[in-house]
Write a protein that holds these residues in place. Structure first.
Motif, mmCIF file in Angstrom:
data_model
loop_
_atom_site.group_PDB
_atom_site.id
_atom_site.type_symbol
_atom_site.label_atom_id
_atom_site.label_comp_id
_atom_site.label_asym_id
_atom_site.label_seq_id
_atom_site.Cartn_x
_atom_site.Cartn_y
_atom_site.Cartn_z
ATOM 1 N N GLN A 209 -13.664 -49.972 18.931
ATOM 2 C CA GLN A 209 -12.551 -49.035 19.133
ATOM 3 C C GLN A 209 -13.069 -47.654 19.513
ATOM 4 N N LEU A 210 -14.022 -47.150 18.714
ATOM 5 C CA LEU A 210 -14.487 -45.769 18.909
ATOM 6 C C LEU A 210 -15.006 -45.537 20.323
ATOM 7 N N ASP A 216 -7.958 -51.044 20.768
ATOM 8 C CA ASP A 216 -8.304 -52.450 21.024
ATOM 9 C C ASP A 216 -7.448 -52.971 22.161
ATOM 10 N N LYS A 217 -6.211 -52.497 22.147
ATOM 11 C CA LYS A 217 -5.216 -52.993 23.090
ATOM 12 C C LYS A 217 -4.801 -51.793 23.924
ATOM 13 N N LYS A 218 -4.804 -51.953 25.225
ATOM 14 C CA LYS A 218 -4.545 -50.849 26.127
ATOM 15 C C LYS A 218 -3.282 -50.075 25.741
ATOM 16 N N TYR A 219 -3.430 -48.755 25.635
ATOM 17 C CA TYR A 219 -2.343 -47.814 25.321
ATOM 18 C C TYR A 219 -1.860 -47.873 23.873
ATOM 19 N N TYR A 220 -2.577 -48.592 22.994
ATOM 20 C CA TYR A 220 -2.306 -48.571 21.552
ATOM 21 C C TYR A 220 -3.571 -48.072 20.860
ATOM 22 N N ASN A 221 -3.498 -46.896 20.203
ATOM 23 C CA ASN A 221 -4.694 -46.247 19.674
ATOM 24 C C ASN A 221 -4.703 -46.226 18.151
ATOM 25 N N GLU A 222 -5.784 -46.753 17.594
ATOM 26 C CA GLU A 222 -5.893 -46.899 16.141
ATOM 27 C C GLU A 222 -6.648 -45.742 15.498
ATOM 28 N N THR A 223 -7.643 -45.207 16.197
ATOM 29 C CA THR A 223 -8.456 -44.109 15.666
ATOM 30 C C THR A 223 -8.662 -43.081 16.767
ATOM 31 N N ILE A 224 -9.210 -41.902 16.359
ATOM 32 C CA ILE A 224 -9.480 -40.862 17.351
ATOM 33 C C ILE A 224 -10.814 -41.192 17.998
ATOM 34 N N GLY A 225 -10.742 -41.828 19.143
ATOM 35 C CA GLY A 225 -11.956 -42.377 19.757
ATOM 36 C C GLY A 225 -12.510 -41.542 20.890
ATOM 37 N N TYR A 226 -13.420 -42.143 21.611
ATOM 38 C CA TYR A 226 -14.169 -41.490 22.686
ATOM 39 C C TYR A 226 -14.153 -42.401 23.912
ATOM 40 N N ASN A 227 -14.638 -41.860 25.025
ATOM 41 C CA ASN A 227 -14.964 -42.747 26.132
ATOM 42 C C ASN A 227 -16.478 -42.849 26.190
ATOM 43 N N CYS A 228 -17.021 -43.851 25.557
ATOM 44 C CA CYS A 228 -18.479 -44.058 25.491
ATOM 45 C C CYS A 228 -18.798 -45.504 25.822
ATOM 46 N N ARG A 229 -18.257 -45.999 26.918
ATOM 47 C CA ARG A 229 -18.439 -47.412 27.259
ATOM 48 C C ARG A 229 -19.728 -47.644 28.033
#
Ligand code: PLP
Length: 361
Positions: A209-210, A216-229
């Motif tokens: 997630q982070l 996990d699911k596009k446009y549904y956010n569980e935590t305050i994440g990053y773009n680190c893919r």
């Protein structure tokens, strides 16, 4: 001229496979978190005999996300080696945590386990060790301290893909093992890349997630994440190279053994011990007249490098954090270390020539 490193020559044996992989990604039209990233995660986890691998953007972000996953209170103290590449310390600072530097062991350049306990306070939450140059830390001693003080253990394994201590792989001892695939690393991409190894489904799910907006699911956010893919194309290149990683390490070991067996006693050489399989991301020697030695080698057509010229606590960016503290062992290493050519493309003949020139210094 024998250059210290040459990324084009290093990657020459893989170019046809890289082109084929690039075409596969181009044509399947799936460019972010596609099947190449998933395949690399599966294969890198298998390579390391650990349940989970999360592909991320680079080695620095791998450490940052791992620390974020621990959810330490702001200002918690994290033990790190005084002698490391600056990224290790930057990651701690980027998470609003306090890096507490511990001197290295002058014999193996890694954090000195005997000096860790005196640095532990009631605010200490984690040990963040670094397997520098491709040699594992003394993990029995470090795990004993982790358990005694109930701390998290993170391993910055950016220089140690495939290195072992008592037959166990770097990055698999603690809670999180972080890797970089910067092009010069033993497993190097053609750009930036990184990965995190972990052991629990909960940590894996959180890190997945982070790295992707907390989602996990596009446009549904569980935590305050990053773009680190991890980039899909870099993952495709890494899938080409991973099967050769042991071969790359073995080649570097052959070159290192030639140096170790033939350099004369004017140089302080890296130690070898039966408990450790070193992968020589960097093959370094030490000499009191390091700068003269480097200039002499260059004059004789031999490129070298210094890892690293300035100790982290002396860096302009960091020195205000460590005023009044002294790290003489780390400084001694920074002043005397010199990295010799030991890349996948170097030959035994190259090393014989370098040894001959060095032994005349
Ligand atoms: C290379 C390296 C990093 C950082 O990796 P990047 O992919 O460049 O962010 C972190 N720690 C160590 C010890 C490294 O050598």
């Amino acid at each position: 001229m024998i250059p210290y490193e040459d990324l084009k020559r290093l990657n020459a044996p893989f170019t046809e496979q890289f082109r084929a992989s690039f075409n596969t990604v181009l044509e399947n039209g799936y460019y972010i978190l596609g099947q190449e990233v998933a395949l690399f995660e599966k294969q890198f986890a298998e390579f390391n005999a650990i349940p989970y691998c999360i592909g991320v953007s680079n080695g620095l972000d791998a450490i940052i996300l791992s620390l974020k996953a621990c959810n330490f209170p702001e200002g918690s103290e994290i033990i790190v080696p005084a002698n490391t590449f600056i990224a290790t310390i930057l990651a701690v600072l980027q998470c609003n945590l306090k890096p507490v530097l511990v001197e290295p062991d002058i014999d193996n350049y890694n954090i000195d386990p005997q000096k860790i306990e005196q640095a532990i306070t009631s605010k200490t939450r984690a040990l963040l060790v670094v397997h520098l140059y491709g040699k594992c830390c003394n993990m029995d001693a470090i795990i004993a301290i982790k358990e005694k003080h109930n701390l998290y253990l993170l391993e910055d394994s950016a220089q140690a893909h495939g290195a072992t201590y008592k037959n166990k792989l770097a990055g698999t001892f603690g809670d999180f093992g972080t890797f970089s695939f910067y092009p010069t690393k033993n497993l190097g991409a053609l750009g930036d890349g990184g990965a995190i190894l972990c052991k629990t489904a909960a940590h894996n799910a959180l890190l997945m997630q982070l790295r992707n907006y907390g989602s996990d699911k596009k446009y549904y956010n569980e935590t305050i994440g990053y773009n680190c893919r991890l980039d899909e194309i870099q993952a495709a290149f890494l899938n080409v190279k991973l099967p050769y990683l042991n071969h790359i390490s073995a080649h570097k070991n052959e070159l290192a053994n030639l140096y170790l067996q033939n350099l004369n006693s004017n140089f302080i050489l890296p130690v070898k011990h039966a408990d450790y399989y070193d992968v020589y991301h960097i093959f370094n020697i030490r000499h009191p007249r390091r700068d003269d030695l480097q200039a002499y080698l260059l004059k004789n057509g031999i490129g070298t490098a210094i890892h690293y010229p300035v100790a982290p606590h002396r860096q302009k960016a960091l020195k205000h954090l460590f005023t009044g503290l002294e790290f003489p062992v780390s400084e001694e290493i920074h002043q005397t270390t010199l990295s010799l050519p030991c890349s996948y493309f170097h030959t035994e003949d190259n090393v014989w020539k370098i040894v001959e020139v060095l032994n005349k210094f």
